[in-house]
Motif scaffolding. Structure first.
Motif, PDB file in Angstrom:
ATOM      1  N   PRO A   1      -8.633   0.187  -3.658  1.00  0.00           N
ATOM      2  CA  PRO A   1      -7.670  -0.537  -4.504  1.00  0.00           C
ATOM      3  C   PRO A   1      -6.638   0.434  -5.092  1.00  0.00           C
ATOM      4  CG  PRO A   1      -9.922  -1.153  -5.060  1.00  0.00           C
ATOM      5  CD  PRO A   1     -10.014   0.029  -4.141  1.00  0.00           C
TER       6      PRO A   1
ATOM      7  N   ILE B   1      -9.381   3.027   2.808  1.00  0.00           N
ATOM      8  CA  ILE B   1      -8.577   2.223   1.880  1.00  0.00           C
ATOM      9  C   ILE B   1      -9.353   1.963   0.598  1.00  0.00           C
ATOM     10  CG2 ILE B   1      -9.303   0.016   2.864  1.00  0.00           C
ATOM     11  CD1 ILE B   1      -6.345  -0.947   2.453  1.00  0.00           C
TER      12      ILE B   1
ATOM     13  N   TYR C   1      -2.983  -1.394  -2.803  1.00  0.00           N
ATOM     14  CA  TYR C   1      -3.939  -0.506  -2.145  1.00  0.00           C
ATOM     15  C   TYR C   1      -3.420   0.919  -2.063  1.00  0.00           C
ATOM     16  CZ  TYR C   1      -5.658  -4.990  -0.396  1.00  0.00           C
ATOM     17  OH  TYR C   1      -6.113  -6.285  -0.298  1.00  0.00           O
TER      18      TYR C   1
ATOM     19  N   ALA D   1       0.836  -1.208   0.000  1.00  0.00           N
ATOM     20  CA  ALA D   1       0.000   0.000   0.000  1.00  0.00           C
ATOM     21  C   ALA D   1       0.864   1.248   0.000  1.00  0.00           C
ATOM     22  CB  ALA D   1      -0.905   0.019   1.235  1.00  0.00           C
TER      23      ALA D   1
END
Length: 167
Positions: A64, A62, A72, A17
């Protein structure tokens, strides 16, 4: 725990992420936020953000990562600097803790942070880096090992993070 600072474009990092220094409506903005939207695919990211907005200061959401190498994007809203007496340090630390909690909940182990609130929100960079490093170290000590990168836009910010990480 891997904790490092590098000078890099956060949108190019192959981590689970990346963190977006967002606005409370999670709309495409300038700076790192605009770069993340463009790299992810602005339309797709905007639609995903609309489903999880709004996001109060100190919290995170959060989505994608779409076209990014990261799976993420964690969107967090840092405080606008008002001189330090309006709870800004606690809110900034909360951004890091909330982001790491979402990373763990998604099953992630690696994350890259920008220098949250130091752009148009005006947070003094030296104070922000101190809070960022302390909050991340404290969180990892409590909740477990992660690979954390502070992605710095320029050499001056990189120097601040390296100084803080060395202390």
């Amino acid at each position: 725990m891997t904790l490092r600072a590098i000078q890099a474009d956060i949108t190019t990092l192959p981590v689970d992420a990346i963190v977006n220094a967002a606005n409370d409506r999670l709309l495409m903005g300038g700076g790192v936020c605009g770069a993340i939207f463009r790299a992810a695919g602005a339309g797709a990211l905007a639609e995903a953000c609309a489903r999880v907005a709004p996001c109060p200061t100190g919290q995170a959401r959060i989505t994608p990562g779409f076209a990014l190498p990261a799976r993420y994007v964690i969107h967090t809203v840092g405080p606008v600097w008002q001189g330090g007496g309006a709870g800004e340090p606690a809110l900034l630390a909360a951004c890091y803790r909330a982001s790491l909690a979402l990373l763990r909940a998604a099953g992630g182990r690696s994350v890259a942070f920008p220098a949250i609130s130091t752009g148009i929100f005006g947070y003094p960079a030296d104070r922000a880096t101190r809070i960022a490093v302390a909050a991340v170290r404290e969180d990892v000590a409590r909740h477990g090992d992660l690979d954390i990168t502070f992605a710095c836009f320029d050499q001056a910010m990189l120097d601040l993070y390296r100084k803080e990480l060395a202390s």
